[in-house]
Design a protein around this motif. Structure first.
Motif, PDB file in Angstrom:
ATOM      1  N   ALA A 380     -39.480  34.719 -30.177  1.00  0.00           N
ATOM      2  CA  ALA A 380     -38.304  34.030 -29.913  1.00  0.00           C
ATOM      3  C   ALA A 380     -37.943  32.994 -30.779  1.00  0.00           C
ATOM      4  N   PHE A 381     -38.735  32.328 -31.571  1.00  0.00           N
ATOM      5  CA  PHE A 381     -38.179  31.268 -32.691  1.00  0.00           C
ATOM      6  C   PHE A 381     -37.630  32.105 -33.573  1.00  0.00           C
ATOM      7  N   GLU A 382     -38.103  33.316 -33.948  1.00  0.00           N
ATOM      8  CA  GLU A 382     -37.658  34.365 -35.160  1.00  0.00           C
ATOM      9  C   GLU A 382     -36.134  34.554 -34.852  1.00  0.00           C
ATOM     10  N   ALA A 383     -36.099  35.128 -33.525  1.00  0.00           N
ATOM     11  CA  ALA A 383     -34.889  35.738 -33.251  1.00  0.00           C
ATOM     12  C   ALA A 383     -33.721  34.678 -33.396  1.00  0.00           C
ATOM     13  N   ARG A 384     -34.059  33.320 -33.148  1.00  0.00           N
ATOM     14  CA  ARG A 384     -33.346  32.166 -33.148  1.00  0.00           C
ATOM     15  C   ARG A 384     -32.955  31.778 -34.473  1.00  0.00           C
ATOM     16  N   ILE A 385     -33.866  31.943 -35.627  1.00  0.00           N
ATOM     17  CA  ILE A 385     -33.797  31.753 -36.941  1.00  0.00           C
ATOM     18  C   ILE A 385     -32.818  32.780 -37.531  1.00  0.00           C
ATOM     19  N   ILE A 386     -32.850  33.902 -37.151  1.00  0.00           N
ATOM     20  CA  ILE A 386     -31.963  34.807 -37.531  1.00  0.00           C
ATOM     21  C   ILE A 386     -30.594  34.757 -37.130  1.00  0.00           C
ATOM     22  N   THR A 387     -30.525  34.356 -35.689  1.00  0.00           N
ATOM     23  CA  THR A 387     -29.034  34.453 -35.127  1.00  0.00           C
ATOM     24  C   THR A 387     -28.191  33.052 -35.957  1.00  0.00           C
ATOM     25  N   GLU A 388     -29.196  32.056 -36.190  1.00  0.00           N
ATOM     26  CA  GLU A 388     -28.453  30.911 -36.902  1.00  0.00           C
ATOM     27  C   GLU A 388     -28.093  31.361 -38.297  1.00  0.00           C
ATOM     28  N   ALA A 389     -28.854  32.051 -38.919  1.00  0.00           N
ATOM     29  CA  ALA A 389     -28.738  32.342 -40.285  1.00  0.00           C
ATOM     30  C   ALA A 389     -27.380  33.618 -40.213  1.00  0.00           C
ATOM     31  N   GLU A 471     -36.007  21.842 -18.640  1.00  0.00           N
ATOM     32  CA  GLU A 471     -37.229  20.918 -19.000  1.00  0.00           C
ATOM     33  C   GLU A 471     -38.084  21.911 -20.059  1.00  0.00           C
ATOM     34  N   ALA A 472     -38.020  23.162 -19.998  1.00  0.00           N
ATOM     35  CA  ALA A 472     -38.392  24.256 -20.971  1.00  0.00           C
ATOM     36  C   ALA A 472     -37.792  24.012 -22.431  1.00  0.00           C
ATOM     37  N   ALA A 473     -36.411  24.249 -22.158  1.00  0.00           N
ATOM     38  CA  ALA A 473     -35.614  24.098 -23.429  1.00  0.00           C
ATOM     39  C   ALA A 473     -35.948  22.818 -24.225  1.00  0.00           C
ATOM     40  N   LYS A 474     -35.842  21.809 -23.456  1.00  0.00           N
ATOM     41  CA  LYS A 474     -36.321  20.451 -24.205  1.00  0.00           C
ATOM     42  C   LYS A 474     -37.506  20.533 -25.051  1.00  0.00           C
ATOM     43  N   TYR A 475     -38.632  21.194 -24.285  1.00  0.00           N
ATOM     44  CA  TYR A 475     -40.176  21.522 -24.849  1.00  0.00           C
ATOM     45  C   TYR A 475     -39.964  22.294 -26.161  1.00  0.00           C
ATOM     46  N   TYR A 476     -39.153  23.424 -26.031  1.00  0.00           N
ATOM     47  CA  TYR A 476     -39.100  24.476 -27.035  1.00  0.00           C
ATOM     48  C   TYR A 476     -38.205  23.797 -28.016  1.00  0.00           C
ATOM     49  N   ALA A 477     -37.312  22.971 -27.999  1.00  0.00           N
ATOM     50  CA  ALA A 477     -36.641  22.185 -29.085  1.00  0.00           C
ATOM     51  C   ALA A 477     -37.431  21.605 -30.228  1.00  0.00           C
ATOM     52  N   GLU A 478     -38.477  20.854 -29.584  1.00  0.00           N
ATOM     53  CA  GLU A 478     -39.403  20.261 -30.328  1.00  0.00           C
ATOM     54  C   GLU A 478     -40.310  21.404 -30.917  1.00  0.00           C
ATOM     55  N   ARG A 479     -40.843  22.369 -30.314  1.00  0.00           N
ATOM     56  CA  ARG A 479     -41.784  23.243 -30.735  1.00  0.00           C
ATOM     57  C   ARG A 479     -41.166  24.133 -31.920  1.00  0.00           C
ATOM     58  N   PHE A 480     -39.773  24.422 -31.795  1.00  0.00           N
ATOM     59  CA  PHE A 480     -39.024  25.190 -32.753  1.00  0.00           C
ATOM     60  C   PHE A 480     -39.153  24.472 -34.006  1.00  0.00           C
TER      61      PHE A 480
END
Length: 489
Positions: A380-389, A471-480
């Protein structure tokens, strides 16, 4: 009332989709048939005859509810196909080899030579893709160097789309979206690329004819018709690469819309009104919808890596989901807070630290469920990296993201992706087999039953919003942020 068939020849199976057009448009039939992939080390092969067999079986299932008279009202058949799987054929167009699939990596040295001889940037600009171990040009060069007896006999080299079209019509014809992936076809110029042909040691007459998506390929031959339990003579239309068909079957037709297609590989696919020519170079090609371009990047093998990890530990992916959910959110986060993995191979569009790209394995500290969850999060993190790029490179910015394929059926996967992508509204599809549906819609337009692909897509595609846990979005923002530090240069 008329009908159309879409056939998706995927990485591991064929899916067939039968639609009814007219006053009450609907998907009314589905079929599916698997075929094996033969693996040993870097080798990943399939049999072209298995593509034909599975296509016939899937179609038989899809049309089983039609009467003989209704089958006569099937107005068209069209294909969606995996890209980059190639085999050598003799002068009678019979296979001389197995199909070396897009997952096959035996031609890694040839791909490096391809880049150095022809120029990585020259190939990318012409075809949309840079050379890789899985590309067709490199695999044909590998055949010349390692199987000279095959090279001497080979009259043709075929990939999946034209192979199955040839089985059904006798005409081995493909389209630009599939042929550009071979690294042999210049989609901008509309012809085969001389430098790539010279590298592969072949000429254009040994490759399929390239025709527009949706143009008439021919008519269903009696032999294939008998295999499929259909009348002969049904029009068969030129199809498209599976991700292009998936965009049509997902209702992703406007600039800025994106799909995460999940399967053996995950693919980020977007629709644009222009090509994007900046890092990370999403691979472009003309879309079947006039005036549109498809832009895609593959996260090669990540879904397959997690599936293989599950199997190695005596589980299915569903078992892993259940185990993670049963353990509980708080406990899983405690156990994986400092665990990061990267289940992708090193050859990625965005450079990663070489040390992080390694096979998944549990250890004495982190168990199977811990490792699986960290891998799911990484994808999921990789998918976000690619869409942002993508968007940083000039892809139109949009707020819709459609999740399709196997992972979209998992509530756990969906919740992770939704939380990791805070600026996108995530949807899943009501129709599970978007590539097969997209091919059926392409057939309906080609047969004159629908006015346009955008109109056909609006009739047949449906979406369900995926809720995001704040709450999960906040957790994953930091983990990302931590994952980027772990994985990227």
């Amino acid at each position: 009332m008329n009908y159309c068939l879409g056939i998706d020849i995927g990485s591991t199976a064929v899916k067939a989709c039968l639609i009814r057009t007219g006053d009450s448009p609907a998907v009314i039939g589905r079929g599916s048939a698997d075929y094996p992939t033969f693996r040993e080390g870097v080798i990943a092969e399939q049999k072209p005859e298995d593509w034909n067999r599975a296509s016939a079986e899937a179609v038989r299932q899809a049309v089983s509810g039609l009467s003989p008279d209704e089958k006569k009202r099937i107005s068209g058949i069209c294909f969606s196909a995996q890209g980059g799987s190639v085999y050598a054929a003799d002068a009678d167009k019979k296979p001389l080899t197995a199909a070396y699939t897009w997952m096959d990596r035996r031609a890694s040295a040839e791909a490096e030579l391809f880049s150095s001889e022809c120029g990585e940037e020259n190939i990318r600009r012409a075809c949309g893709w840079k050379p890789s171990a899985g590309d067709v040009a490199s695999k044909i060069r590998w055949i010349a160097g390692n199987k000279p007896e095959i090279r001497e006999k080979a009259a043709f080299y075929y990939t999946t789309e034209e192979s199955v079209t040839g089985y059904m019509t006798g005409r081995f014809v493909t389209d630009a979206t599939g042929e550009a992936i071979t690294r042999l076809y210049d989609y901008r110029a509309g012809k085969y690329l001389d430098s790539a042909l010279n590298f592969a040691g072949i000429n254009a007459s040994m490759l399929p004819e390239v025709a527009p998506c949706g143009s008439l390929a021919g008519y269903l031959l009696p032999g294939a018709a008998d295999d499929m339990n259909l009348p002969a003579g049904i029009p068969v239309f030129v199809g498209a690469h599976d991700q292009y068909c998936a965009s049509i079957g997902s209702g992703v037709t406007e600039p800025g819309q994106l799909i995460i297609a999940t399967g053996t590989a995950w693919v980020i696919f977007g629709v644009s009104d222009k090509t994007v020519d900046a890092p990370p170079y999403p691979a472009p090609c003309t879309h079947p919808i006039p005036g549109r371009f498809g832009m895609m990047t593959s996260m090669a093998g990540c879904g397959g890596a997690i599936g293989a990890f599950a199997a190695q530990n005596g589980r299915t992916p569903r078992d892993l989901d259940d185990e993670i959910i049963a353990t509980g959110k708080e406990e899983m986060r405690r156990r994986t807070r400092d665990l990061f993995v990267c289940p992708l191979p090193p050859e990625q569009s965005i450079p990663h630290k070489a040390s992080v790209c390694r096979p998944l394995s549990a250890d004495s500290v982190h168990g199977v469920a811990d490792t699986a969850l960290a891998a799911m999060e990484a994808v999921a993190f990789e998918a976000r990296i690619i869409t942002e790029a993508f968007e940083a490179a000039g892809f139109p910015r949009g707020d819709e993201l459609v999740m399709s394929g196997g992972a979209s059926k998992s509530p756990l996967w969906r919740s992770i992706v939704a939380a990791v992508m805070p600026e996108k509204q995530l949807f899943r599809l009501t129709e599970a087999d978007a590539p097969a549906l997209g091919a059926a819609l392409l057939a309906s337009v080609s047969a004159g039953l629908c006015a346009s692909l955008r109109e056909a897509s609006s009739f047949f595609t449906g979406r369900i919003p995926i809720a995001r846990d704040p709450e999960a979005a906040k957790y994953y923002a930091e983990r990302f942020v931590a994952y980027r530090q772990f994985a990227l240069e």
